[in-house]
Design a protein around this motif. Structure first.
Motif, PDB file in Angstrom:
ATOM      1  N   PRO A 193       0.070  48.671  71.829  1.00  0.00           N
ATOM      2  CA  PRO A 193       0.113  47.753  72.976  1.00  0.00           C
ATOM      3  C   PRO A 193       1.237  46.744  72.808  1.00  0.00           C
ATOM      4  O   PRO A 193       1.631  46.398  71.697  1.00  0.00           O
ATOM      5  CB  PRO A 193      -1.251  47.061  72.897  1.00  0.00           C
ATOM      6  CG  PRO A 193      -1.567  47.044  71.435  1.00  0.00           C
ATOM      7  CD  PRO A 193      -0.979  48.306  70.860  1.00  0.00           C
ATOM      8  N   ASN A 196       0.636  42.152  70.973  1.00  0.00           N
ATOM      9  CA  ASN A 196      -0.780  42.125  70.640  1.00  0.00           C
ATOM     10  C   ASN A 196      -1.023  41.323  69.373  1.00  0.00           C
ATOM     11  O   ASN A 196      -0.099  40.987  68.629  1.00  0.00           O
ATOM     12  CB  ASN A 196      -1.308  43.546  70.472  1.00  0.00           C
ATOM     13  CG  ASN A 196      -0.714  44.229  69.248  1.00  0.00           C
ATOM     14  OD1 ASN A 196      -1.300  44.228  68.170  1.00  0.00           O
ATOM     15  ND2 ASN A 196       0.479  44.819  69.417  1.00  0.00           N
ATOM     16  N   ALA A 232      -7.009  47.134  62.545  1.00  0.00           N
ATOM     17  CA  ALA A 232      -6.691  47.473  63.939  1.00  0.00           C
ATOM     18  C   ALA A 232      -5.309  48.096  64.026  1.00  0.00           C
ATOM     19  O   ALA A 232      -4.470  47.948  63.128  1.00  0.00           O
ATOM     20  CB  ALA A 232      -6.761  46.231  64.822  1.00  0.00           C
ATOM     21  N   LEU A 233      -5.087  48.802  65.131  1.00  0.00           N
ATOM     22  CA  LEU A 233      -3.783  49.410  65.410  1.00  0.00           C
ATOM     23  C   LEU A 233      -2.893  48.393  66.102  1.00  0.00           C
ATOM     24  O   LEU A 233      -3.243  47.875  67.164  1.00  0.00           O
ATOM     25  CB  LEU A 233      -3.961  50.638  66.300  1.00  0.00           C
ATOM     26  CG  LEU A 233      -4.646  51.828  65.626  1.00  0.00           C
ATOM     27  CD1 LEU A 233      -5.206  52.788  66.665  1.00  0.00           C
ATOM     28  CD2 LEU A 233      -3.674  52.569  64.719  1.00  0.00           C
ATOM     29  N   SER A 234      -1.768  48.108  65.502  1.00  0.00           N
ATOM     30  CA  SER A 234      -0.844  47.147  66.105  1.00  0.00           C
ATOM     31  C   SER A 234       0.277  47.825  66.880  1.00  0.00           C
ATOM     32  O   SER A 234       0.906  47.197  67.728  1.00  0.00           O
ATOM     33  CB  SER A 234      -0.231  46.249  65.030  1.00  0.00           C
ATOM     34  OG  SER A 234       0.553  47.008  64.124  1.00  0.00           O
ATOM     35  N   ARG A 235       0.518  49.127  66.603  1.00  0.00           N
ATOM     36  CA  ARG A 235       1.583  49.802  67.358  1.00  0.00           C
ATOM     37  C   ARG A 235       1.398  51.311  67.315  1.00  0.00           C
ATOM     38  O   ARG A 235       1.204  51.913  66.266  1.00  0.00           O
ATOM     39  CB  ARG A 235       2.959  49.463  66.789  1.00  0.00           C
ATOM     40  CG  ARG A 235       4.117  50.149  67.538  1.00  0.00           C
ATOM     41  CD  ARG A 235       5.457  49.818  66.934  1.00  0.00           C
ATOM     42  NE  ARG A 235       5.732  48.391  67.003  1.00  0.00           N
ATOM     43  CZ  ARG A 235       6.776  47.808  66.422  1.00  0.00           C
ATOM     44  NH1 ARG A 235       7.621  48.543  65.721  1.00  0.00           N
ATOM     45  NH2 ARG A 235       6.965  46.508  66.542  1.00  0.00           N
ATOM     46  N   LEU A 236       1.477  51.929  68.493  1.00  0.00           N
ATOM     47  CA  LEU A 236       1.569  53.368  68.657  1.00  0.00           C
ATOM     48  C   LEU A 236       2.860  53.635  69.415  1.00  0.00           C
ATOM     49  O   LEU A 236       3.101  53.013  70.455  1.00  0.00           O
ATOM     50  CB  LEU A 236       0.381  53.919  69.456  1.00  0.00           C
ATOM     51  CG  LEU A 236      -1.024  53.547  68.975  1.00  0.00           C
ATOM     52  CD1 LEU A 236      -2.073  54.081  69.951  1.00  0.00           C
ATOM     53  CD2 LEU A 236      -1.275  54.087  67.587  1.00  0.00           C
ATOM     54  N   TYR A 246      -3.446  45.408  79.002  1.00  0.00           N
ATOM     55  CA  TYR A 246      -2.794  46.327  78.076  1.00  0.00           C
ATOM     56  C   TYR A 246      -1.580  46.958  78.748  1.00  0.00           C
ATOM     57  O   TYR A 246      -1.703  47.638  79.761  1.00  0.00           O
ATOM     58  CB  TYR A 246      -3.781  47.396  77.615  1.00  0.00           C
ATOM     59  CG  TYR A 246      -4.750  46.881  76.572  1.00  0.00           C
ATOM     60  CD1 TYR A 246      -4.427  46.918  75.225  1.00  0.00           C
ATOM     61  CD2 TYR A 246      -5.972  46.331  76.951  1.00  0.00           C
ATOM     62  CE1 TYR A 246      -5.303  46.442  74.266  1.00  0.00           C
ATOM     63  CE2 TYR A 246      -6.857  45.851  75.993  1.00  0.00           C
ATOM     64  CZ  TYR A 246      -6.513  45.914  74.658  1.00  0.00           C
ATOM     65  OH  TYR A 246      -7.379  45.432  73.709  1.00  0.00           O
ATOM     66  N   GLN A 274      -4.310  57.602  69.703  1.00  0.00           N
ATOM     67  CA  GLN A 274      -5.049  56.512  69.074  1.00  0.00           C
ATOM     68  C   GLN A 274      -6.190  57.094  68.261  1.00  0.00           C
ATOM     69  O   GLN A 274      -7.185  57.560  68.797  1.00  0.00           O
ATOM     70  CB  GLN A 274      -5.609  55.540  70.120  1.00  0.00           C
ATOM     71  CG  GLN A 274      -6.382  54.385  69.509  1.00  0.00           C
ATOM     72  CD  GLN A 274      -7.031  53.492  70.553  1.00  0.00           C
ATOM     73  OE1 GLN A 274      -6.786  53.636  71.751  1.00  0.00           O
ATOM     74  NE2 GLN A 274      -7.872  52.574  70.097  1.00  0.00           N
ATOM     75  N   GLU A 278       0.111  51.224  62.007  1.00  0.00           N
ATOM     76  CA  GLU A 278       1.110  51.695  62.960  1.00  0.00           C
ATOM     77  C   GLU A 278       1.253  53.213  62.854  1.00  0.00           C
ATOM     78  O   GLU A 278       1.185  53.778  61.752  1.00  0.00           O
ATOM     79  CB  GLU A 278       2.467  51.028  62.723  1.00  0.00           C
ATOM     80  CG  GLU A 278       2.477  49.534  62.990  1.00  0.00           C
ATOM     81  CD  GLU A 278       3.862  48.917  62.853  1.00  0.00           C
ATOM     82  OE1 GLU A 278       4.825  49.688  62.621  1.00  0.00           O
ATOM     83  OE2 GLU A 278       3.990  47.689  62.962  1.00  0.00           O
ATOM     84  N   LYS A 311      -6.679  51.387  79.030  1.00  0.00           N
ATOM     85  CA  LYS A 311      -7.145  51.329  77.652  1.00  0.00           C
ATOM     86  C   LYS A 311      -8.650  51.515  77.635  1.00  0.00           C
ATOM     87  O   LYS A 311      -9.381  50.771  78.268  1.00  0.00           O
ATOM     88  CB  LYS A 311      -6.740  49.991  77.032  1.00  0.00           C
ATOM     89  CG  LYS A 311      -7.052  49.885  75.538  1.00  0.00           C
ATOM     90  CD  LYS A 311      -8.307  49.107  75.307  1.00  0.00           C
ATOM     91  CE  LYS A 311      -8.585  48.949  73.824  1.00  0.00           C
ATOM     92  NZ  LYS A 311      -9.901  48.316  73.584  1.00  0.00           N
ATOM     93  N   MET A 322      -7.676  48.877  69.007  1.00  0.00           N
ATOM     94  CA  MET A 322      -6.316  48.451  69.294  1.00  0.00           C
ATOM     95  C   MET A 322      -6.257  46.927  69.293  1.00  0.00           C
ATOM     96  O   MET A 322      -7.232  46.251  69.610  1.00  0.00           O
ATOM     97  CB  MET A 322      -5.880  48.999  70.658  1.00  0.00           C
ATOM     98  CG  MET A 322      -4.380  48.988  70.898  1.00  0.00           C
ATOM     99  SD  MET A 322      -3.971  49.783  72.482  1.00  0.00           S
ATOM    100  CE  MET A 322      -4.247  51.499  72.078  1.00  0.00           C
TER     101      MET A 322
END
Length: 668
Positions: A76, A79, A86-90, A121, A108, A498, A140, A113
């Protein structure tokens, strides 16, 4: 005249204000000069998702220019996250040829996220290396992978196509109501005030008595696009416990949309549940009726009354289009779906992850795998030596340094001697530690592969682990691999992750997935096509032999011949041809003749479920992966003690430490 009305005038001004500032987010497609980007979502809902499987975001990128452009999306945008993993970047990039359109996908895994700074998002758009001011809004799905978050139920997710009838969809959602009698109606009326009303879109199965596990909930997701526009990527379906479509849709994708058909086929064969409404669907020949496995199946009589197929590790249910006729098969289907979500909860294992929640769950954690699947001989650090170095450093940088500089009347040199000594000490500590351990990059695995040699398909599942003295650039998994990190997801374990999609669709896990001197474990599932590896058998009348075409050495091989005889061989080198020896055990000879392939699939499914629930990778468990006396005719078991040839290396230039591989092969 209407504009003279102040209410209408201000309403128009306010609408124009909203359109100007937020209009780009209200549209599905966003234009960037010659480039147009539009999200393609299989469902329009953004409800709570499951805690497992991959969530796919698809975007159609259209190039209306006369030259090619490179388009990159990152989600996202802007963020933040605190107190948890948590996921900070895809991110992913595609090259779009002139006057054409391509699909860009982002994946994901089951981790939440990061929270968007602006509240919505959005995807950051980068065209030819230049970041764009505008962004693309995407749907999202709430709480995917956020196990400890607000909801109190396990959620079983079902994806249904648009063509599945409303009456049938109602039955899938609410179940088949029992026939009411006068007494039951009176009891219902008396208990009305004590009963919680269940929304029509869900059913809830209570937890077992005395259990602290919350009840399971079934949620139906209706596709808002035709089946022919569904994803052709099998990982996109892994977040669903079941997928339902009509027989005409199923036949259409078989004939006209091979990619979508293969994706659904792989999803089913790796443990998914497929429902087909209508009895005219073309079922693949390798999927066998469950009735053939009745003598070994533990299914109850209600389940056996339904028309079912065993699809390797998955199940297929056939429903009649007539609502009344379909009712007997619906309840067994719903029970199987709810058992599926309970299977995954058991896989994660209930744990009180933090004071914020008593419902946290996690995958088989590092503590379990550290003992059952070690990736290094000794995890300990020589604390005594490091403490001695720190004490010596403190003495040198303090009293000794000041005394010497005072003798020479150059105490001002403290400004550079202190940092220099600190640098030397740091290099010394790092060097001593590196010298003791050496530069290690090691990997271990406990994996299981089901190889269908006739159809050149392979299904692999199990656990892999990595260890590195220095933090590597990242871990690379193949496009067809579902890799779920075994990480503690509770509050207080902050870790930002990431993922970048490389050329060819490979998943590049970069930041946060592995750190120096800390083992990293992943639970994997993989479905592959066009695998040429095989064992070739020669059933001569006087002697039988086997040629090893798997590409790796085989420690032990057990084969059930087409006539039902059990034969063995040991220590077969890659490419080598050796004779097969008839087993001396009278109990195993011809025993497999009474065990059908459908029953074998049923046994494999139960073994698979047991393995992923236990998170166990010890040698005894692998040894009992599948009893040799239950091998069906035309199959084999190969035990291998090297890295599985059907699993990617993950980290380049790693040294195998401990590998346990079982390959169950079908050659007839």
């Amino acid at each position: 005249m209407m504009l003279r009305n102040p209410v209408i005038k201000y309403a128009i001004i306010f609408s124009l204000f909203l359109l100007f500032f937020f209009g780009r987010n209200l549209l599905y497609a966003v234009n960037f000069d010659k480039i147009s980007i539009q999200e393609i979502s299989m469902t329009s809902d953004t409800g709570t998702s499951s805690g497992y499987g991959y969530l796919e975001y698809r975007f159609r990128v259209t190039n209306n220019d006369t030259k090619s452009h490179t388009v990159r999306l990152e989600i996202p945008k802007d963020n933040y996250m605190y107190g948890t993993t948590a996921l900070s970047r895809l991110s992913n990039s595609v090259m779009v040829p002139p006057q054409s359109a391509v699909i860009l996908r982002l994946l994901q895994p089951p981790f939440p996220m990061g929270f968007p700074v602006g509240g919505s998002y959005e995807a950051q758009v980068i065209i030819d290396g230049r970041s764009q001011d505008d962004s693309v809004l995407f749907r999202k799905i709430n709480n995917h992978g956020r196990f400890y978050y607000s909801h109190s139920h396990d959620i079983a997710n079902i994806l249904t196509s648009k063509d599945v009838g409303g009456d049938l969809r109602n039955l899938f959602q609410n179940g088949v109501s029992p026939e009411k009698t006068e007494n039951s109606e009176q009891e219902t009326e008396n208990q009305e005030n004590e009963t919680v009303t269940i929304p029509p879109s869900t059913i809830v199965v209570p937890a077992a008595s005395g259990s602290h596990t919350p009840p399971a909930e079934l949620m139906s997701w209706t596709s808002n696009i035709p089946v022919e526009e569904w994803s052709d990527y099998w990982l996109a379906y892994t977040r669903f416990d079941a997928v339902i479509l009509t027989d005409s849709e199923w036949n259409e994708i078989q004939e006209q949309h091979a990619g979508i058909f293969e994706a659904l086929k792989k999803y089913t064969e790796t443990g998914g549940i497929l429902g087909v409404v209508g009895t005219n669907g073309n079922i693949p020949k390798e999927w066998l009726p469950v009735e053939d496995a009745a003598q070994t199946s533990t299914q109850n009589s209600a389940q056996n009354s339904a028309q079912q197929y065993q699809a390797i590790l998955g199940l297929v249910y056939i429903f009649d289009k007539n609502t009344e006729t379909a009712k007997p098969a619906i309840e067994p289907f719903r029970e199987t779906v709810l058992l599926h979500v309970k299977l995954w909860r058991n896989t994660y294992g209930s744990v009180n992850s933090s004071a914020h929640s008593n419902r946290g769950v996690r995958y088989p954690n590092e503590t379990t795998l550290l003992s059952s699947l070690p990736v290094v001989a000794d995890y300990s650090i020589n604390i005594k030596l490091i403490m001695v170095l720190i004490i010596v450093f403190a003495i040198l940088i303090g009293p000794v340094n000041i005394y010497v500089l005072s003798l020479f009347k150059h105490r001002i040199w403290l400004l550079w001697t202190v940092p220099l000594t600190s640098l030397v000490a740091g290099v010394l500590v790092f060097g001593v530690s590196l010298f003791q351990e050496g530069f290690l990059r090691q990997s271990s695995s406990a994996t299981y592969t089901i190889l269908d040699q006739q159809h050149e398909e392979a299904i692999t599942f199990g656990f892999v682990g990595f260890y590195s003295t220095l933090t590597p650039r990242g871990i690379i998994f193949a496009p067809e691999t579902e890799a779920t990190a075994c990480l503690d997801r509770g509050y207080g374990n902050t870790r930002l992750l990431e993922i970048s999609i490389l050329a060819g669709g490979h998943q590049f896990l970069t930041r946060g997935w592995i750190s120096a001197r800390i083992p990293a474990y992943f639970m994997i599932r993989k479905a592959q096509s066009q695998r040429k590896e095989r064992l070739t058998f020669d059933w001569a009348t006087d002697s039988s032999s086997v040629a090893n075409g798997l590409g790796v050495d085989i420690k032990e091989l057990k084969v059930c011949s087409p006539t039902g005889n059990l034969l063995t061989a040991h220590n077969i080198k890659a490419g080598e041809k050796v004779p097969l020896t008839l087993s001396n055990s009278k109990e195993t000879i011809n025993a497999s003749l009474i065990f059908s392939k459908a029953a074998t699939f049923n046994e494999l499914r139960r073994t698979y479920e047991s393995i992923i629930q236990n998170g166990n990778a010890n040698k005894q468990f692998i040894g009992s992966f599948f009893p040799s006396d239950r091998l069906p005719a035309g199959s084999y078991l190969a035990e291998i003690e090297v890295w599985n040839p059907f699993v990617e290396e993950g980290i380049e230039r790693t040294t195998p430490y401990q590998n346990k591989t079982i390959i169950f092969g079908l050659f007839e």
